[in-house]
Design an enzyme around this catalytic site. Structure first.
Site, PDB file in Angstrom:
ATOM      1  N   ARG A 233       0.849  -1.187   0.000  1.00 35.60           N
ATOM      2  CA  ARG A 233       0.000   0.000   0.000  1.00 35.60           C
ATOM      3  C   ARG A 233       0.884   1.236   0.000  1.00 35.60           C
ATOM      4  O   ARG A 233       1.866   1.318   0.734  1.00 35.60           O
ATOM      5  CB  ARG A 233      -0.933   0.014   1.221  1.00 35.60           C
ATOM      6  CG  ARG A 233      -2.061  -1.011   1.157  1.00 35.60           C
ATOM      7  CD  ARG A 233      -3.065  -0.668   0.048  1.00 35.60           C
ATOM      8  NE  ARG A 233      -4.153  -1.634  -0.035  1.00 35.60           N
ATOM      9  CZ  ARG A 233      -4.158  -2.704  -0.828  1.00 35.60           C
ATOM     10  NH1 ARG A 233      -3.095  -2.966  -1.591  1.00 35.60           N
ATOM     11  NH2 ARG A 233      -5.199  -3.509  -0.865  1.00 35.60           N
ATOM     12  N   ASP A 257       5.120  -0.319  -6.681  1.00 30.03           N
ATOM     13  CA  ASP A 257       3.922  -0.675  -7.438  1.00 30.03           C
ATOM     14  C   ASP A 257       2.712   0.076  -6.915  1.00 30.03           C
ATOM     15  O   ASP A 257       1.630  -0.032  -7.486  1.00 30.03           O
ATOM     16  CB  ASP A 257       3.673  -2.189  -7.356  1.00 30.03           C
ATOM     17  CG  ASP A 257       2.518  -2.623  -8.236  1.00 30.03           C
ATOM     18  OD1 ASP A 257       2.512  -2.271  -9.429  1.00 30.03           O
ATOM     19  OD2 ASP A 257       1.605  -3.313  -7.730  1.00 30.03           O
ATOM     20  N   HIS A 294       0.184  -0.405  -9.776  1.00 19.09           N
ATOM     21  CA  HIS A 294      -0.577  -1.286  -8.883  1.00 19.09           C
ATOM     22  C   HIS A 294      -1.007  -2.561  -9.610  1.00 19.09           C
ATOM     23  O   HIS A 294      -2.186  -2.934  -9.623  1.00 19.09           O
ATOM     24  CB  HIS A 294      -1.810  -0.556  -8.326  1.00 19.09           C
ATOM     25  CG  HIS A 294      -2.283  -1.116  -7.012  1.00 19.09           C
ATOM     26  ND1 HIS A 294      -2.787  -0.326  -6.004  1.00 19.09           N
ATOM     27  CD2 HIS A 294      -2.335  -2.389  -6.542  1.00 19.09           C
ATOM     28  CE1 HIS A 294      -3.141  -1.098  -4.976  1.00 19.09           C
ATOM     29  NE2 HIS A 294      -2.873  -2.350  -5.286  1.00 19.09           N
TER      30      HIS A 294
END
Length: 332
Positions: A233, A257, A294
């Site tokens: 996150r 990411d 992501h």
């Protein structure tokens, strides 16, 4: 019943439609759930959302006013959902509590290897037929130290790969994972892990206690030539502090990411627009940084499991069952 699914990627759509066929109709939208798009859900008792959906108080009220009673989020994380408001409004909320941990663990190592071996820089050069090796020297991983912050299912899978590389294993978590300990992982405090690790990888949920876990002090504690990877996150890392350290010439590489302000950017094509996020704009200019959108979870295996679990969550709700995936149960 027609279910409205927000934020559906092109590759994801046929998987969702095939899974729901014979159970419920599903209408897939490529737009994400926001205050502007929430009215589209009017008349749909069940909506399905993606990890970057805005499920704050105002959106939840719009959904409830429009007749929505159940939200099936297609992700493990749920920090984007105001669960207290959902409960007050009588909205049932479910998530995907588990999917292939290998998808994220393998991608985290992909990022680590990409920055270690300068893959992006090398690829860009060869497109211009520049085959020099200057500036492309990396390091063997064997014998070096990896620090894993969060040793749940994904952290364990990441650790098994590190063990295969022949690395020294350090871990930090609220409770040790016996499987990681069996691989030789030593559980240490966070400061020692950051100080001794050549590679630091984050595999933690985002909550108040973990927000900016990697802050200015943590970054300064890391080795100057360390590699930092975040496939969990974005809010785990203080990005402003990270940019400051990168500007000082620190770190062999950073693979991200996720990004703490990714909502409204990631999963969208912004190539023809002026991106107003100065921090992200600065971040992607560093030659030792790789930022992806992501996508660590984005394998046919993991997405297939996510879709199957989402269907099960919907069926559990419509048939009156309760599962471990429910974050806010149905109102009595």
């Amino acid at each position: 019943m027609e279910i409205l699914a927000f934020g559906v990627q092109a590759d994801e759509k046929p998987l969702i439609e095939a899974a729901f066929h014979g159970h419920h109709e599903v209408r897939c939208l490529d737009v994400f759930l926001t205050e502007d798009t929430a009215p589209l859900a009017a008349g749909h008792p069940i909506v399905s959302t993606s990890v970057n959906a805005d499920l704050g108080a105002r959106v939840l009220r719009t959904l409830a006013d429009g007749g929505t009673r159940m939200i099936a989020q297609r992700s493990t994380g749920f920090n984007n959902i105001d669960l207290d408001v959902a409960e007050r409004l009588g909205l049932t909320v479910a998530r995907v509590s588990f999917y292939s941990p290998y998808s994220v663990a393998e991608f985290a190592w992909t990022l680590a290897m990409a920055v270690n071996r300068r893959i992006v820089r090398a690829s860009n050069r060869t497109r211009d037929f520049d085959f020099r090796l200057d500036g492309l020297m990396g390091r063997d991983l064997r014998g070096r130290t990896v620090g894993v912050l969060g040793t749940g299912k994904i952290g364990e899978a990441f650790t098994r790969i590190a063990h295969g590389f022949g690395m020294r294993l350090l871990g930090w978590d609220v409770s040790p994972n016996p499987a990681c300990a069996d691989l030789g992982m030593a559980y240490v405090d966070k400061d020692r892990l950051l100080t001794e690790s050549d590679v630091v990888s984050l595999h933690l949920p985002l909550m108040p206690a973990t927000r900016h876990l990697i802050d200015a002090a943590a970054l300064k504690a890391m080795k100057d030539d360390a590699i930092l990877v975040n496939s969990s996150r974005g809010g785990l890392v203080d990005t402003e502090a990270l940019v400051t350290e990168l500007r000082a010439g620190r770190f062999t590489g950073v693979g991200l990411d996720v990004y703490e302000a990714e909502a409204g950017l990631f999963f969208l094509d912004k190539s023809l627009e002026v991106v107003e996020d100065d921090t992200l704009a600065r971040l992607v200019t560093f030659p030792n940084v790789v930022v992806t959108s992501h996508q660590a979870y984005y394998t046919v295996d993991a997405v297939g499991q996510i879709v199957a679990t989402t269907l099960r969550n919907v069926l559990d709700y419509t048939e009156g069952r309760r599962s471990e995936n429910v974050l806010v149960p149905a109102a009595p």
